[in-house]
Design a protein around this motif. Structure first.
Motif, PDB file in Angstrom:
ATOM      1  N   HIS A 116      10.603  -6.110  37.165  1.00 54.25           N
ATOM      2  CA  HIS A 116      10.685  -4.634  37.797  1.00 54.25           C
ATOM      3  C   HIS A 116      11.787  -3.824  37.178  1.00 54.25           C
ATOM      4  O   HIS A 116      12.878  -4.361  37.035  1.00 54.25           O
ATOM      5  CB  HIS A 116      10.455  -4.491  39.271  1.00 54.25           C
ATOM      6  CG  HIS A 116      10.843  -3.119  39.625  1.00 54.25           C
ATOM      7  ND1 HIS A 116       9.768  -2.131  39.607  1.00 54.25           N
ATOM      8  CD2 HIS A 116      12.148  -2.447  40.159  1.00 54.25           C
ATOM      9  CE1 HIS A 116      10.354  -0.889  40.036  1.00 54.25           C
ATOM     10  NE2 HIS A 116      11.758  -1.123  40.541  1.00 54.25           N
ATOM     11  N   PHE A 117      11.524  -2.735  36.431  1.00 52.00           N
ATOM     12  CA  PHE A 117      12.465  -1.922  36.187  1.00 52.00           C
ATOM     13  C   PHE A 117      12.368  -0.122  36.704  1.00 52.00           C
ATOM     14  O   PHE A 117      11.166  -0.038  36.973  1.00 52.00           O
ATOM     15  CB  PHE A 117      12.446  -1.722  34.321  1.00 52.00           C
ATOM     16  CG  PHE A 117      12.631  -2.809  33.806  1.00 52.00           C
ATOM     17  CD1 PHE A 117      13.714  -3.358  33.439  1.00 52.00           C
ATOM     18  CD2 PHE A 117      11.636  -3.513  33.414  1.00 52.00           C
ATOM     19  CE1 PHE A 117      14.073  -4.549  32.779  1.00 52.00           C
ATOM     20  CE2 PHE A 117      11.711  -4.823  32.624  1.00 52.00           C
ATOM     21  CZ  PHE A 117      13.103  -5.232  32.333  1.00 52.00           C
ATOM     22  N   ASP A 118      13.550   0.177  37.184  1.00 49.09           N
ATOM     23  CA  ASP A 118      13.570   1.373  37.395  1.00 49.09           C
ATOM     24  C   ASP A 118      13.096   2.543  36.572  1.00 49.09           C
ATOM     25  O   ASP A 118      12.707   3.718  36.798  1.00 49.09           O
ATOM     26  CB  ASP A 118      15.096   1.748  37.959  1.00 49.09           C
ATOM     27  CG  ASP A 118      15.294   0.889  39.175  1.00 49.09           C
ATOM     28  OD1 ASP A 118      14.331   0.788  40.123  1.00 49.09           O
ATOM     29  OD2 ASP A 118      16.255   0.271  39.333  1.00 49.09           O
ATOM     30  N   SER A 145      17.832  -0.908  37.222  1.00 44.00           N
ATOM     31  CA  SER A 145      17.318  -1.718  36.077  1.00 44.00           C
ATOM     32  C   SER A 145      16.714  -1.122  35.034  1.00 44.00           C
ATOM     33  O   SER A 145      15.880  -0.353  35.318  1.00 44.00           O
ATOM     34  CB  SER A 145      16.280  -2.911  36.817  1.00 44.00           C
ATOM     35  OG  SER A 145      15.527  -2.364  37.720  1.00 44.00           O
ATOM     36  N   ILE A 146      17.174  -1.414  33.704  1.00 35.55           N
ATOM     37  CA  ILE A 146      16.572  -0.367  32.862  1.00 35.55           C
ATOM     38  C   ILE A 146      16.076  -1.410  31.590  1.00 35.55           C
ATOM     39  O   ILE A 146      16.617  -2.470  31.193  1.00 35.55           O
ATOM     40  CB  ILE A 146      17.687   0.315  32.262  1.00 35.55           C
ATOM     41  CG1 ILE A 146      18.111   1.490  33.285  1.00 35.55           C
ATOM     42  CG2 ILE A 146      17.149   1.323  31.085  1.00 35.55           C
ATOM     43  CD1 ILE A 146      19.588   2.102  32.968  1.00 35.55           C
ATOM     44  N   LEU A 147      14.893  -0.727  31.035  1.00 40.23           N
ATOM     45  CA  LEU A 147      14.346  -1.347  30.066  1.00 40.23           C
ATOM     46  C   LEU A 147      14.243  -0.492  28.616  1.00 40.23           C
ATOM     47  O   LEU A 147      13.911   0.590  28.760  1.00 40.23           O
ATOM     48  CB  LEU A 147      12.936  -1.896  30.035  1.00 40.23           C
ATOM     49  CG  LEU A 147      11.983  -2.583  28.830  1.00 40.23           C
ATOM     50  CD1 LEU A 147      12.703  -3.652  28.311  1.00 40.23           C
ATOM     51  CD2 LEU A 147      10.755  -2.609  29.220  1.00 40.23           C
ATOM     52  N   VAL A 148      14.948  -0.810  27.493  1.00 42.98           N
ATOM     53  CA  VAL A 148      15.035  -0.296  26.235  1.00 42.98           C
ATOM     54  C   VAL A 148      14.097  -0.702  25.432  1.00 42.98           C
ATOM     55  O   VAL A 148      14.026  -1.905  24.993  1.00 42.98           O
ATOM     56  CB  VAL A 148      16.469  -0.045  25.803  1.00 42.98           C
ATOM     57  CG1 VAL A 148      16.454   0.515  24.269  1.00 42.98           C
ATOM     58  CG2 VAL A 148      17.513   0.262  26.673  1.00 42.98           C
ATOM     59  N   ILE A 159      19.840  -4.676  32.360  1.00 39.26           N
ATOM     60  CA  ILE A 159      19.499  -3.870  31.216  1.00 39.26           C
ATOM     61  C   ILE A 159      18.878  -5.037  30.195  1.00 39.26           C
ATOM     62  O   ILE A 159      19.446  -6.127  29.942  1.00 39.26           O
ATOM     63  CB  ILE A 159      20.492  -3.016  30.546  1.00 39.26           C
ATOM     64  CG1 ILE A 159      19.789  -2.271  29.312  1.00 39.26           C
ATOM     65  CG2 ILE A 159      21.545  -3.827  29.803  1.00 39.26           C
ATOM     66  CD1 ILE A 159      20.601  -1.154  28.776  1.00 39.26           C
ATOM     67  N   GLU A 160      17.522  -4.500  29.866  1.00 34.46           N
ATOM     68  CA  GLU A 160      17.069  -5.531  28.902  1.00 34.46           C
ATOM     69  C   GLU A 160      16.413  -4.546  27.775  1.00 34.46           C
ATOM     70  O   GLU A 160      16.419  -3.295  27.789  1.00 34.46           O
ATOM     71  CB  GLU A 160      15.890  -6.286  29.514  1.00 34.46           C
ATOM     72  CG  GLU A 160      16.101  -7.018  30.771  1.00 34.46           C
ATOM     73  CD  GLU A 160      15.626  -8.625  30.636  1.00 34.46           C
ATOM     74  OE1 GLU A 160      15.159  -8.727  29.508  1.00 34.46           O
ATOM     75  OE2 GLU A 160      15.456  -9.127  31.491  1.00 34.46           O
ATOM     76  N   LYS A 175       7.959  -8.085  29.225  1.00 36.19           N
ATOM     77  CA  LYS A 175       8.976  -7.835  30.135  1.00 36.19           C
ATOM     78  C   LYS A 175       8.516  -7.044  31.222  1.00 36.19           C
ATOM     79  O   LYS A 175       9.110  -7.359  32.422  1.00 36.19           O
ATOM     80  CB  LYS A 175       9.983  -7.126  29.295  1.00 36.19           C
ATOM     81  CG  LYS A 175      10.616  -7.975  28.316  1.00 36.19           C
ATOM     82  CD  LYS A 175      12.023  -7.791  27.908  1.00 36.19           C
ATOM     83  CE  LYS A 175      12.626  -8.925  26.900  1.00 36.19           C
ATOM     84  NZ  LYS A 175      13.966  -8.913  26.718  1.00 36.19           N
ATOM     85  N   LEU A 176       7.550  -6.126  31.210  1.00 40.62           N
ATOM     86  CA  LEU A 176       7.319  -5.692  32.543  1.00 40.62           C
ATOM     87  C   LEU A 176       6.503  -6.468  33.096  1.00 40.62           C
ATOM     88  O   LEU A 176       6.486  -6.467  34.701  1.00 40.62           O
ATOM     89  CB  LEU A 176       6.296  -4.384  32.221  1.00 40.62           C
ATOM     90  CG  LEU A 176       7.031  -2.916  31.630  1.00 40.62           C
ATOM     91  CD1 LEU A 176       5.965  -2.035  31.230  1.00 40.62           C
ATOM     92  CD2 LEU A 176       8.039  -2.535  32.242  1.00 40.62           C
ATOM     93  N   ASP A 177       5.566  -7.406  33.031  1.00 43.22           N
ATOM     94  CA  ASP A 177       5.025  -8.315  33.597  1.00 43.22           C
ATOM     95  C   ASP A 177       6.144  -9.416  34.261  1.00 43.22           C
ATOM     96  O   ASP A 177       5.716  -9.829  35.509  1.00 43.22           O
ATOM     97  CB  ASP A 177       4.070  -9.154  32.738  1.00 43.22           C
ATOM     98  CG  ASP A 177       2.881  -8.459  32.406  1.00 43.22           C
ATOM     99  OD1 ASP A 177       2.596  -7.545  32.772  1.00 43.22           O
ATOM    100  OD2 ASP A 177       2.387  -8.906  31.178  1.00 43.22           O
ATOM    101  N   GLN A 178       7.349  -9.460  33.939  1.00 40.78           N
ATOM    102  CA  GLN A 178       8.278 -10.489  34.263  1.00 40.78           C
ATOM    103  C   GLN A 178       9.323  -9.667  35.101  1.00 40.78           C
ATOM    104  O   GLN A 178       9.739 -10.529  36.373  1.00 40.78           O
ATOM    105  CB  GLN A 178       9.011 -11.156  33.217  1.00 40.78           C
ATOM    106  CG  GLN A 178       8.120 -12.005  32.328  1.00 40.78           C
ATOM    107  CD  GLN A 178       8.736 -12.267  31.047  1.00 40.78           C
ATOM    108  OE1 GLN A 178       9.973 -12.054  31.049  1.00 40.78           O
ATOM    109  NE2 GLN A 178       8.070 -13.039  30.182  1.00 40.78           N
TER     110      GLN A 178
END
Length: 463
Positions: free
Chosen positions: A68-70, A26-29, A51-52, A63-66
């Motif tokens: 978990h991202f690797d 799971s990735i956040l950009v 991916i978000e 989004k970090l509060d909602q």
């Protein structure tokens, strides 16, 4: 400016060029430029599970509060706040994921600041898609190895009785068949499970079987012996902590809840949890979020819980040692592991299995198990259950013979069945004490029973 909706790929195919872990990531950009976000989404979207995107640091924080991202991929130069400044703030309130910093300015000061803030990799603009994918793959490998190493070190400190029968419950008795049938019914469900039974009956083996038959089988299985962790450390071990959260916390660390992310967390000896941690565990079960020690942020977790105890939790609840509301949350599905003495002839099959596996493991020839020894196995009460049988077989392999307590020496005179059984048990425990030079702790470990059991037996025999 708001980013587009997130894009999910439920079953991303593994890309062999960048490792198998990318498909489950799971990735956040985070980038204020729509063109760069679009490029990253197109590059990563078909290859990862989730991916978000976020157009600014405020949206990224939400989004970090909602979720978990690797991995978080972060631009450094953005309006209002740099990526390095935002990353440092997030580390201070509870953010453990790996971060990759994108920057067009590769000066030494930026690199030092980014490392201090907790960035683990850099990508210099302009970059090609394979450069980014390699950076993400390195992060995922690093995360996997860090978690696997910690769990393996933990397991080495814990009991190794499960090693030989890791995912199996051997035996043809009605009692153990019923256990296997119940596990097969419950395993595919997300329901928490409480395993009960005496010490050494195979509760961890049952937990591993539950995990292996579930849809989380390819994810981590993290076993935790709550009784083996000092009470003052158990909250930090389970929930993790931030740097400086307490004396000696020189660096932040994820807890075992996070190491089990996506998989199964097995909490053995759950009755030994301190009251304060019982309360925090109840919150995790209700909200599926954990708050590391010293953190302002609760981190979402996705895992299955399996609990085990050899204590009478109902009695502990009545006596105020265990929270009633937590007990109700644990006791949704209860599976009782029967003692070895109640499993008919399973002891014979287990003895043969242990003899075969341990002789290969130790590199020693098997020791014959003759009819008189098998008869003694059937009569013996096995207070240490399967663990005691395993230890007996291992000791026989090391010595090249079984102790005289089991069949090689003169047999006890046959009186009533109860007298014969008690006599065998007494000789076996006293023999183990003699071999241990009177050391009760050592004898208890070799027998697979508790020190309290030996004390209780000796008091009864001397009474």
């Amino acid at each position: 400016m708001q980013a587009q909706s997130s894009r999910k790929v439920r079953e991303s195919p593994s890309d062999p060029e960048f490792g198998p872990w990318l498909a489950q990531a799971s990735i956040l950009v985070v980038d204020d430029e729509p063109g760069m976000r679009n490029f990253l989404m197109r590059t990563l979207g078909p290859r990862c599970k989730l991916i978000e995107e976020a157009a600014d640091t405020e949206e990224a924080s939400r989004k970090l509060d909602q979720q978990h991202f690797d991995v978080v991929i972060l631009d450094n130069i953005m309006p209002g706040k740099t990526g390095v400044e935002w990353l440092a703030e997030q580390r201070a309130i509870g953010f453990f994921a790996d971060a990759i910093l994108m920057t067009a300015y590769a000066d030494l000061d930026t690199a030092i600041q980014a490392l201090r803030a907790g960035a683990v990799d850099f990508v210099l603009k302009p970059f090609r898609s394979n450069q980014l994918l390699n950076a993400v793959a390195r992060c995922l490998d690093r995360m996997r190895l860090r978690r696997e190493n910690y769990v393996l070190r933990y397991e080495l400190k814990s009991t190794s009785d499960h090693v030989l029968l890791r995912d199996r419950l051997i035996g043809a008795s009605t009692a153990i068949r019923d256990v296997r049938d119940t596990i097969a019914r419950v395993a595919p469900l997300p329901t928490s499970v409480l395993l009960t039974g005496q010490s050494g009956t195979g509760k961890e083996v049952a937990a591993r079987l539950l995990h292996s038959l579930s849809d989380r089988a390819q994810k981590p299985f993290v076993p935790v012996n709550c009784a083996a962790i000092p009470p003052e450390m158990i909250e930090s071990e389970l929930f993790g902590h931030l740097k400086g959260a307490f004396t000696g916390a020189e660096a932040g660390r994820e807890g075992l809840f996070m190491y089990a992310q996506g998989g199964t967390l097995f909490l053995d000896e759950i009755g030994e949890l301190p009251p304060a941690v019982q309360s925090k565990l109840l919150r995790v079960l209700e909200d599926r979020r954990v708050r590391p020690v010293g953190s302002e942020r609760e981190i979402p977790v996705d895992l299955r819980f399996i609990f085990a105890t050899n204590a009478d939790l109902e009695q502990d609840v009545e006596q105020g040692r265990f929270r009633r509301d937590l007990f109700y949350r644990l006791n949704v599905v209860r599976i009782h592991l029967p003692p070895l003495k109640d499993r008919d002839d399973d002891v014979q099959e287990l003895a043969d299995q242990f003899m075969h596996k341990l002789s290969l493991q130790l590199g020693m020839p098997p020791v014959p198990i003759d009819d008189s020894l098998r008869a003694a196995f059937s009569r013996y009460d096995w207070p240490g259950n399967v663990r005691e049988l395993r230890n007996l077989i291992e000791r026989a392999l090391i010595l090249g013979k079984f102790s005289h307590d089991f069949g090689d020496g003169p047999r006890a005179e046959e009186g009533s069945a109860t007298d014969s059984l008690a006599d065998i048990e007494r000789r076996h425990i006293l023999g183990a004490l003699k071999e241990a030079g009177g050391d009760k702790e050592l004898a208890a470990r070799r027998l697979g029973i508790s020190r309290k059991t030996i004390d209780r037996k000796l008091a009864a025999w001397n009474g």
